[in-house]
Design a protein around this motif. Sequence first.
Motif, mmCIF file in Angstrom:
data_model
loop_
_atom_site.group_PDB
_atom_site.id
_atom_site.type_symbol
_atom_site.label_atom_id
_atom_site.label_comp_id
_atom_site.label_asym_id
_atom_site.label_seq_id
_atom_site.Cartn_x
_atom_site.Cartn_y
_atom_site.Cartn_z
ATOM 1 N N SER A 17 59.935 26.209 11.895
ATOM 2 C CA SER A 17 60.899 25.965 12.964
ATOM 3 C C SER A 17 62.161 25.358 12.363
ATOM 4 O O SER A 17 62.077 24.376 11.612
ATOM 5 C CB SER A 17 60.328 25.003 14.004
ATOM 6 N N HIS A 18 63.303 25.915 12.709
ATOM 7 C CA HIS A 18 64.567 25.367 12.210
ATOM 8 C C HIS A 18 64.754 23.932 12.708
ATOM 9 O O HIS A 18 65.048 23.022 11.937
ATOM 10 C CB HIS A 18 65.733 26.257 12.653
ATOM 11 N N ILE A 49 65.780 23.211 20.040
ATOM 12 C CA ILE A 49 64.787 22.295 19.480
ATOM 13 C C ILE A 49 63.424 22.650 20.053
ATOM 14 O O ILE A 49 63.244 22.718 21.266
ATOM 15 C CB ILE A 49 65.126 20.822 19.800
ATOM 16 N N GLU A 50 62.476 22.869 19.152
ATOM 17 C CA GLU A 50 61.107 23.156 19.572
ATOM 18 C C GLU A 50 60.301 21.862 19.542
ATOM 19 O O GLU A 50 60.333 21.130 18.554
ATOM 20 C CB GLU A 50 60.475 24.195 18.649
ATOM 21 N N LEU A 51 59.589 21.594 20.626
ATOM 22 C CA LEU A 51 58.834 20.356 20.791
ATOM 23 C C LEU A 51 57.340 20.648 20.812
ATOM 24 O O LEU A 51 56.897 21.548 21.520
ATOM 25 C CB LEU A 51 59.250 19.671 22.098
ATOM 26 N N ASP A 79 64.817 22.221 9.273
ATOM 27 C CA ASP A 79 64.373 23.040 8.140
ATOM 28 C C ASP A 79 63.325 22.324 7.290
ATOM 29 O O ASP A 79 63.378 22.328 6.058
ATOM 30 C CB ASP A 79 65.564 23.471 7.271
ATOM 31 N N GLY A 80 62.375 21.674 7.941
ATOM 32 C CA GLY A 80 61.267 21.032 7.251
ATOM 33 C C GLY A 80 61.546 19.649 6.698
ATOM 34 O O GLY A 80 60.657 18.987 6.173
ATOM 35 N N LYS A 81 62.781 19.166 6.833
ATOM 36 C CA LYS A 81 63.150 17.844 6.315
ATOM 37 C C LYS A 81 63.274 16.858 7.477
ATOM 38 O O LYS A 81 63.929 17.136 8.464
ATOM 39 C CB LYS A 81 64.476 17.928 5.563
#
Length: 111
Positions: A17-18, A49-51, A79-81
């Motif tokens: 997920s971005h 935003i994915e929750l 991006d995973g951070k």
Amino acid sequence: MKKLQTIQEVLTFINESHLAFLYVSQEDCSVCHSLRPKLIELLKNYSKIELREVEAEKVKEISAEYLVFSAPTLLFFVDGKEYIREGKFVQFKKLTESIEQIYSFEESQML
């Protein structure tokens, strides 16, 4: 809000997920239950935003993987951070400002 059931689901969600927002809760946590609807309402303003929610007692590896030792814990990843971490007593004004700043920047990069 969808619940993630395994650490692999959590890792996949964050890495694929971005803009990923992870809500770490516990079933017997009254603060978690009162915070959940406020968070859902807040994030309605940010469609990209994915929750997802993960219950710490069901996915015990969450503690080691993301250093989560109390609930609720809110983690926001780009991006995973990890960019935002809030726990226990969440100040929604500060949280909103932080999300807005990151979201606005990400939106401008997509144009």
